[in-house]
Design an enzyme around this catalytic site. Structure first.
Site, PDB file in Angstrom:
ATOM      1  N   LEU A   8     -10.535 -54.850  65.102  1.00 21.03           N
ATOM      2  CA  LEU A   8      -9.645 -55.488  66.082  1.00 21.03           C
ATOM      3  C   LEU A   8      -8.355 -55.941  65.388  1.00 21.03           C
ATOM      4  O   LEU A   8      -8.398 -56.733  64.447  1.00 21.03           O
ATOM      5  CB  LEU A   8     -10.343 -56.686  66.730  1.00 21.03           C
ATOM      6  N   ALA A  10      -5.141 -56.282  67.448  1.00 19.00           N
ATOM      7  CA  ALA A  10      -4.126 -56.290  68.504  1.00 19.00           C
ATOM      8  C   ALA A  10      -3.335 -57.582  68.560  1.00 19.00           C
ATOM      9  O   ALA A  10      -2.242 -57.628  69.121  1.00 19.00           O
ATOM     10  CB  ALA A  10      -4.795 -56.046  69.862  1.00 19.00           C
ATOM     11  N   GLY A  11      -3.871 -58.634  67.966  1.00 20.72           N
ATOM     12  CA  GLY A  11      -3.258 -59.965  68.097  1.00 20.72           C
ATOM     13  C   GLY A  11      -1.886 -60.045  67.447  1.00 20.72           C
ATOM     14  O   GLY A  11      -1.553 -59.287  66.535  1.00 20.72           O
ATOM     15  N   ARG A  15       0.997 -67.889  64.790  1.00 25.23           N
ATOM     16  CA  ARG A  15       1.165 -68.937  63.780  1.00 25.23           C
ATOM     17  C   ARG A  15       1.685 -68.423  62.438  1.00 25.23           C
ATOM     18  O   ARG A  15       1.981 -69.208  61.543  1.00 25.23           O
ATOM     19  CB  ARG A  15      -0.165 -69.695  63.601  1.00 25.23           C
ATOM     20  N   GLN A  75      -4.459 -51.704  72.975  1.00 19.53           N
ATOM     21  CA  GLN A  75      -4.880 -52.700  73.974  1.00 19.53           C
ATOM     22  C   GLN A  75      -3.580 -53.370  74.441  1.00 19.53           C
ATOM     23  O   GLN A  75      -3.034 -54.234  73.763  1.00 19.53           O
ATOM     24  CB  GLN A  75      -5.814 -53.738  73.326  1.00 19.53           C
ATOM     25  N   GLU A 154     -18.462 -70.633  72.301  1.00 18.14           N
ATOM     26  CA  GLU A 154     -17.095 -70.844  71.825  1.00 18.14           C
ATOM     27  C   GLU A 154     -16.797 -72.336  71.816  1.00 18.14           C
ATOM     28  O   GLU A 154     -17.288 -73.088  72.664  1.00 18.14           O
ATOM     29  CB  GLU A 154     -16.106 -70.093  72.723  1.00 18.14           C
ATOM     30  N   ASN A 226      -4.468 -66.812  59.537  1.00 15.38           N
ATOM     31  CA  ASN A 226      -3.737 -67.145  60.763  1.00 15.38           C
ATOM     32  C   ASN A 226      -2.361 -67.728  60.473  1.00 15.38           C
ATOM     33  O   ASN A 226      -1.510 -67.766  61.345  1.00 15.38           O
ATOM     34  CB  ASN A 226      -4.528 -68.170  61.598  1.00 15.38           C
ATOM     35  N   ASN A 368      19.463 -39.000  36.052  1.00 14.19           N
ATOM     36  CA  ASN A 368      18.725 -38.115  36.962  1.00 14.19           C
ATOM     37  C   ASN A 368      19.360 -38.010  38.337  1.00 14.19           C
ATOM     38  O   ASN A 368      18.960 -37.176  39.132  1.00 14.19           O
ATOM     39  CB  ASN A 368      17.273 -38.612  37.107  1.00 14.19           C
TER      40      ASN A 368
HETATM   41  C1  UD1 Z   1     -13.148 -65.483  67.381  1.00 14.75           C
HETATM   42  C2  UD1 Z   1     -14.543 -65.676  67.956  1.00 14.75           C
HETATM   43  C3  UD1 Z   1     -15.154 -66.944  67.368  1.00 14.75           C
HETATM   44  C4  UD1 Z   1     -15.174 -66.845  65.867  1.00 14.75           C
HETATM   45  C5  UD1 Z   1     -13.771 -66.579  65.317  1.00 14.75           C
HETATM   46  C6  UD1 Z   1     -13.856 -66.269  63.851  1.00 14.75           C
HETATM   47  C7  UD1 Z   1     -14.482 -64.719  70.204  1.00 14.75           C
HETATM   48  C8  UD1 Z   1     -14.418 -65.006  71.653  1.00 14.75           C
HETATM   49  N1  UD1 Z   1     -14.439 -65.773  69.387  1.00 14.75           N
HETATM   50  O1  UD1 Z   1     -12.354 -66.565  67.860  1.00 14.75           O
HETATM   51  O2  UD1 Z   1     -16.465 -67.109  67.848  1.00 14.75           O
HETATM   52  O3  UD1 Z   1     -15.692 -68.039  65.298  1.00 14.75           O
HETATM   53  O4  UD1 Z   1     -13.199 -65.421  65.969  1.00 14.75           O
HETATM   54  O5  UD1 Z   1     -12.570 -66.133  63.319  1.00 14.75           O
HETATM   55  O6  UD1 Z   1     -14.621 -63.584  69.837  1.00 14.75           O
HETATM   56  N2  UD1 Z   1      -8.109 -59.629  69.254  1.00 14.75           N
HETATM   57  C9  UD1 Z   1      -7.720 -58.453  69.866  1.00 14.75           C
HETATM   58  N3  UD1 Z   1      -7.555 -58.438  71.208  1.00 14.75           N
HETATM   59  C10 UD1 Z   1      -7.784 -59.522  71.979  1.00 14.75           C
HETATM   60  C11 UD1 Z   1      -8.180 -60.713  71.343  1.00 14.75           C
HETATM   61  C12 UD1 Z   1      -8.354 -60.728  69.978  1.00 14.75           C
HETATM   62  O7  UD1 Z   1      -7.515 -57.437  69.191  1.00 14.75           O
HETATM   63  O8  UD1 Z   1      -7.625 -59.399  73.201  1.00 14.75           O
HETATM   64  C13 UD1 Z   1      -8.289 -59.636  67.785  1.00 14.75           C
HETATM   65  C14 UD1 Z   1      -7.314 -60.574  67.097  1.00 14.75           C
HETATM   66  O9  UD1 Z   1      -6.143 -59.882  66.731  1.00 14.75           O
HETATM   67  C15 UD1 Z   1      -8.133 -61.030  65.890  1.00 14.75           C
HETATM   68  C16 UD1 Z   1      -9.567 -61.012  66.386  1.00 14.75           C
HETATM   69  O10 UD1 Z   1      -9.572 -60.144  67.514  1.00 14.75           O
HETATM   70  O11 UD1 Z   1      -8.032 -60.104  64.817  1.00 14.75           O
HETATM   71  C17 UD1 Z   1     -10.081 -62.384  66.767  1.00 14.75           C
HETATM   72  O12 UD1 Z   1      -9.331 -62.919  67.827  1.00 14.75           O
HETATM   73  P1  UD1 Z   1      -8.914 -64.442  67.920  1.00 14.75           P
HETATM   74  O13 UD1 Z   1      -8.158 -64.643  69.159  1.00 14.75           O
HETATM   75  O14 UD1 Z   1      -8.289 -64.863  66.631  1.00 14.75           O
HETATM   76  O15 UD1 Z   1     -10.356 -65.122  68.079  1.00 14.75           O
HETATM   77  P2  UD1 Z   1     -10.747 -66.613  67.767  1.00 14.75           P
HETATM   78  O16 UD1 Z   1     -10.294 -67.477  68.896  1.00 14.75           O
HETATM   79  O17 UD1 Z   1     -10.330 -66.983  66.419  1.00 14.75           O
HETATM   80 CA    CA Z   2      -8.816 -66.234  64.788  1.00 20.22          CA
END
Ligand code: UD1
Ligand code: CA
Length: 449
Positions: A8, A10-11, A15, A75, A154, A226, A368
């Site tokens: 994953l 996409a974020g 921060r 995504q 969560e 982050n 060169n």
């Molecule tokens: C997530 C977990 C949490 C865990 C934490 C660990 C969920 C709901 N929660 O929370 O239980 O303790 O990670 O760090 O899964 N991303 C996408 N698309 C999206 C959303 C997220 O690609 O639609 C990617 C983000 O870029 C990131 C990862 O997924 O790499 C985690 O997403 P993030 O929003 O940071 O999750 P947390 O709220 O930290």
């Molecule tokens: Ca995170």
């Protein structure tokens, strides 16, 4: 059991306060994404899918730079981690075996840990990677009894009692591919964030009478990035691990805390690395080579018995054969130095081939670049390049040939020839004394006004 990876990425990483997508920020010279891909690579995955979103083009490019067989999917809107995994479903519809989900911003999960998760799949349909958090903060909490996982809550949705749990969710999860996508399709968004949570999977599996389990790893493996501060923490953590591994592998580091490795650095046993040496990507140092203090190395190969530095810079394409010596203030780029070549001081060698046991004097420059194109310099074996020779490429110097100090070599030098390319010296007896007298008189006249 065959395994595929979904990473994953996409974020946005708000921060980080950056124009660069978060997963492209570098640690040890490589984007965070490459670290995650490297951890997964150890499982020899059948397929790798990276889910992109913010900065999709750049993230796709970085994905393919690491693994040209990797697949990417966009995504468009980030609706949660389960929604992200669902995007990969069409690309893994016919995948056999398991899927492991990794985060692109979590660089340090060890291959051994992922293997332990795979092994735990023999006992559980869904396996989640957890860790005991020193400060559980806003991590998802694992409600478990021993290895058996009931559910993940969560932070936003957790009761006070659940928030008191310190066993947290790393985000890494493993299940059979068909089951994973089936369950992901069932996830809803009726929660505090209105997002599709991947963390709903264990509970959904249990509702089907399947079991969910937890594998626990040290917290340092789940370190996520982050913020810029966490990026710096990640760099520190990577270097501590890389230095320890180098020492373990029989490399001498005289001041380990000052040496910086890249993700793919390879250093052989009994190599010696002095203080303040920086490795960029793509460096291999063979057994018994020595890198002295303050060298910058990138994209180069240093063979057995070679010595480099102090204060040398080896750039991409520098190939040093056995027993080559490259000394202080020498820069080498895209050049092949055969066995026993010596380049002791103050020299630039770029786009060149240098034959065995040739000696390059101080201040030599391969010219060169003509301002438009790059050209190659070829020097044979056992040649002697006098100090301060300018080799205007393209140019060839034959075996056993010599150039005189201070020469500008614009024409090829045949084997065994001596080339002199400089003005003849003229010596005028007594002229220095006369000149000094005249200059001193001028200065005195000026001082009077
Ligand atoms: C997530 C977990 C949490 C865990 C934490 C660990 C969920 C709901 N929660 O929370 O239980 O303790 O990670 O760090 O899964 N991303 C996408 N698309 C999206 C959303 C997220 O690609 O639609 C990617 C983000 O870029 C990131 C990862 O997924 O790499 C985690 O997403 P993030 O929003 O940071 O999750 P947390 O709220 O930290
Ligand atoms: Ca995170």
């Amino acid at each position: 059991m065959p395994v595929s990876l979904v990473i994953l990425a996409a974020g946005q990483g708000t921060r980080m306060n950056s124009d660069l997508p978060k997963v492209l920020h570098p640690v040890a010279g490589s984007p965070l994404l490459h670290h995650a891909m490297q951890a997964g690579r150890a499982l020899a995955p059948e397929r790798v899918v990276v889910v992109t979103g913010h900065g999709a083009d750049a993230v796709t490019k970085a994905t393919l730079a690491f693994d040209e067989d990797a697949l990417t999917v966009v995504q468009a809107e980030q609706k949660g981690t389960a929604h992200a995994v669902a995007q990969a479903a069409p690309l893994l519809a016919d995948a056999s075996g398991d899927v492991i989900v990794l985060y692109g911003d979590t660089p340090f999960v060890r291959p051994e840990t992922l293997e332990a998760m795979q092994a735990a799949r023999a006992r559980h349909a869904v396996v989640v990677l957890g860790f005991h958090a020193a400060d559980p903060g806003r991590y998802g909490r694992l409600v478990a009894e021993g290895e058996n996982l009931q559910k993940i809550v969560e932070y936003k949705d957790a009761s006070d009692e659940e928030r008191a749990i310190t066993l947290c969710n790393s985000g890494v999860i493993c299940a059979d591919a068909k089951l994973m996508f089936d369950l992901v399709g069932q996830v809803g968004n009726a929660n505090a964030a209105g997002e599709y949570y991947l963390t709903d999977l264990p509970e959904l599996a249990r509702k089907r009478g399947l079991s969910a389990g937890v594998v626990i790893c040290p917290e340092e493996e789940t370190l996520g990035v982050n913020t810029r501060a966490q990026l710096a923490d990640a760099e520190r953590a990577f270097q501590i691990r890389a230095r320890a591994e180098a020492l373990e592998n029989g490399v001498t580091l005289t001041a380990p805390e000052t040496v910086f490795f890249a993700l793919d650095t390879v250093v052989g046993r009994d190599a010696i690395i002095g203080p303040n040496v920086i490795f960029g990507p793509g460096v291999t140092v063979e057994s018994g080579a020595e890198i002295k203090a303050f060298c910058h190395l990138e994209g180069c190969h240093i063979s057995r018995g070679a010595t480099v530095g102090p204060f040398a810079r080896l750039r991409p394409g520098a190939e040093l054969a056995e027993d080559v010596h490259v000394g202080n203030f020498v820069e080498i780029k895209n050049a092949i130095l055969d066995e026993g070549v010596k380049i002791g001081h103050l020299t630039y060698i770029g786009d060149a081939d240098i034959g065995e046991y040739t000696n390059i004097g101080a201040g030599t420059v391969t010219c060169n670049y003509d301002g438009v194109m790059k050209h190659r310099t070829r020097i044979g074996k056992n040649a002697f390049i006098g100090s301060d020779t300018m080799l205007v490429a393209p140019v060839t110097v034959g075996d056993h040939a010599m150039t005189a100090s201070g020469s500008v070599i614009t024409e090829d030098v045949p084997a065994e020839a001596l080339a002199v390319g400089r003005a003849r010296q003229v010596t005028k007896p007594g002229l220095a004394t006369k000149l000094f007298a005249r200059l001193r008189a001028l200065k005195a006249a000026k001082a009077k006004g």
